[in-house]
Write an enzyme that holds these catalytic residues in place. Structure first.
Site, PDB file in Angstrom:
ATOM      1  N   ASN A   1      42.117  29.256  45.718  1.00 27.16           N
ATOM      2  CA  ASN A   1      43.107  30.245  45.286  1.00 27.16           C
ATOM      3  C   ASN A   1      42.336  31.330  44.542  1.00 27.16           C
ATOM      4  OD1 ASN A   1      45.162  31.732  44.120  1.00 27.16           O
ATOM      5  ND2 ASN A   1      45.785  30.127  42.675  1.00 27.16           N
ATOM      6  N   TRP A   2      42.102  32.420  45.247  1.00 23.71           N
ATOM      7  CA  TRP A   2      41.236  33.460  44.666  1.00 23.71           C
ATOM      8  C   TRP A   2      41.932  34.249  43.556  1.00 23.71           C
ATOM      9  CZ3 TRP A   2      38.333  36.223  49.323  1.00 23.71           C
ATOM     10  CH2 TRP A   2      37.494  35.289  49.932  1.00 23.71           C
ATOM     11  N   LYS A   3      43.266  34.166  43.483  1.00 23.42           N
ATOM     12  CA  LYS A   3      44.037  34.934  42.490  1.00 23.42           C
ATOM     13  C   LYS A   3      43.734  36.429  42.630  1.00 23.42           C
ATOM     14  CE  LYS A   3      44.161  30.840  39.641  1.00 23.42           C
ATOM     15  NZ  LYS A   3      44.296  30.238  38.327  1.00 23.42           N
TER      16      LYS A   3
ATOM     17  N   HIS B   1      53.240  29.121  42.116  1.00 21.56           N
ATOM     18  CA  HIS B   1      52.115  28.949  41.194  1.00 21.56           C
ATOM     19  C   HIS B   1      52.593  29.215  39.763  1.00 21.56           C
ATOM     20  CE1 HIS B   1      48.323  29.505  39.130  1.00 21.56           C
ATOM     21  NE2 HIS B   1      47.776  28.816  40.104  1.00 21.56           N
TER      22      HIS B   1
ATOM     23  N   GLU C   1      51.357  30.782  37.397  1.00 22.69           N
ATOM     24  CA  GLU C   1      51.201  32.176  36.938  1.00 22.69           C
ATOM     25  C   GLU C   1      52.350  33.048  37.462  1.00 22.69           C
ATOM     26  OE1 GLU C   1      47.172  32.570  38.341  1.00 22.69           O
ATOM     27  OE2 GLU C   1      46.557  31.122  36.813  1.00 22.69           O
TER      28      GLU C   1
ATOM     29  N   GLU D   1      49.548  21.025  39.303  1.00 25.69           N
ATOM     30  CA  GLU D   1      48.642  21.795  38.456  1.00 25.69           C
ATOM     31  C   GLU D   1      49.175  21.819  37.025  1.00 25.69           C
ATOM     32  OE1 GLU D   1      46.225  24.688  41.070  1.00 25.69           O
ATOM     33  OE2 GLU D   1      48.046  25.707  40.481  1.00 25.69           O
TER      34      GLU D   1
ATOM     35  N   GLY E   1      42.329  27.210  34.439  1.00 21.23           N
ATOM     36  CA  GLY E   1      41.441  28.246  33.916  1.00 21.23           C
ATOM     37  C   GLY E   1      40.991  28.006  32.481  1.00 21.23           C
TER      38      GLY E   1
ATOM     39  N   SER F   1      40.965  23.603  36.676  1.00 20.00           N
ATOM     40  CA  SER F   1      39.563  23.415  36.277  1.00 20.00           C
ATOM     41  C   SER F   1      38.845  22.350  37.104  1.00 20.00           C
ATOM     42  CB  SER F   1      39.469  23.115  34.779  1.00 20.00           C
ATOM     43  OG  SER F   1      39.999  24.212  34.030  1.00 20.00           O
TER      44      SER F   1
ATOM     45  N   GLY G   1      40.824  27.319  41.707  1.00 20.11           N
ATOM     46  CA  GLY G   1      40.828  28.725  41.296  1.00 20.11           C
ATOM     47  C   GLY G   1      39.408  29.221  41.099  1.00 20.11           C
ATOM     48  N   GLY G   2      38.984  29.301  39.844  1.00 16.93           N
ATOM     49  CA  GLY G   2      37.676  29.855  39.488  1.00 16.93           C
ATOM     50  C   GLY G   2      36.520  29.392  40.367  1.00 16.93           C
TER      51      GLY G   2
HETATM   52  P1  PGA Z   1      41.412  26.973  38.062  1.00 14.19           P
HETATM   53  O1  PGA Z   1      42.789  27.422  38.750  1.00 14.19           O
HETATM   54  O2  PGA Z   1      40.686  26.103  39.078  1.00 14.19           O
HETATM   55  O3  PGA Z   1      40.666  28.257  37.809  1.00 14.19           O
HETATM   56  O4  PGA Z   1      41.743  26.222  36.840  1.00 14.19           O
HETATM   57  C1  PGA Z   1      43.516  26.557  39.581  1.00 14.19           C
HETATM   58  C2  PGA Z   1      44.777  27.242  40.057  1.00 14.19           C
HETATM   59  O5  PGA Z   1      45.418  27.934  39.237  1.00 14.19           O
HETATM   60  O6  PGA Z   1      45.163  27.130  41.224  1.00 14.19           O
END
Ligand code: PGA
Length: 251
Positions: free
Chosen positions: A9-11, A96, A98, A168, A174, A214, A235-236
């Protein structure tokens, strides 16, 4: 049986040029490789068509990070499920945390999005998870159950069978603070039991439930070794080819 899946998930990261280069790198790394999981990248809308032209979707699935809750029309700035599908993408992340937190998405809007995703043959990667306060006051099981019931339990068993779930915990996204593999397993087993109650054991056993928050090469193997953890939403660590592949190869 259910699939193992690692999805990026590149966001809101990478320019078009950077994103195409990263996708090509991941595509290249998967050439000739035989990972023990399906590999997917979910990228910004602006990147979808260009990335689709550069990757082999038999090896690397492509998805969006969201879609609109309306079919088409006067919704300035929105991107519909049919627009996403027309780029060649076949997955879409929905719900998600966010989106829920910063853009006010509710179970009601998510039901609309899910229906439109299905109409356009997009496979939803549907996110659920509690915030820190809910974990601390021990309402996390209740919260996650409610998120599933409200948004997903109006689906037919056939439709539900197509959904990929991603647990999640918001406090782990993050933050560098991963849920322990036991915490992940406990929640994933609970989620599977909630699905079994509604749709039966077979559907529950066939549902892929990913962990997100994470996740990185150093903790992925322990998480993925748990019986109810079927992969990760990353994500990251998905923004760097080597670390993303490190997670893919954790299976
Ligand atoms: P993260 O994000 O791996 O950077 O914690 C995961 C996500 O929000 O899908």
């Amino acid at each position: 049986m259910r699939k193992n899946i690692v999805a990026g998930n590149w966001k809101m990261n990478t320019t078009l040029q950077e994103g195409v280069a990263l996708a090509k790198e991941v595509n290249e790394a998967l050439k000739g490789a035989t990972p023990k999981c399906d590999v997917i990248i979910c990228v910004p809308f602006t990147h979808l068509a260009s990335i689709n032209a550069e990757i082999d979707q038999n090896k690397l699935g492509l998805g969006a990070e969201n879609c609109a809750d309306h079919k088409s029309g006067a919704y300035t700035g929105e991107v519909s499920a049919s627009m996403v599908a027309s780029t060649g993408a076949t997955y879409v992340i929905l719900g998600h945390s966010e989106r829920r937190q910063y853009y006010g998405e509710t179970s009601e809007t998510l039901r609309e999005k899910l229906a439109l995703a299905f109409e356009n043959n997009l496979t939803p990667i549907f996110c659920i998870g509690e915030v820190l306060e809910e974990r601390e006051n021990e309402t996390h099981f209740e919260v996650v159950k409610k998120q599933i019931e409200e948004a997903l339990f109006n689906l037919s068993a056939e439709e539900f069978g197509k959904v990929i779930l991603a647990y999640e915990p918001v406090w782990a996204i993050g933050t560098g603070k991963t849920a322990t593999d036991d915490q992940a397993q406990e929640m994933h087993a609970f989620i599977r039991s909630v699905i079994a109650e509604k749709y039966g054991k077979e559907v529950a056993d066939n549902t892929s439930i990913l962990y997100g928050g994470s996740c990185k090469p150093s903790n992925a193997a322990a998480l993925f070794a748990k019986p109810d953890v079927d992969g990760g939403l990353i994500g990251g660590a998905s923004l760097d080819c080597a670390s993303f592949m490190g997670i893919v190869n954790a299976f």
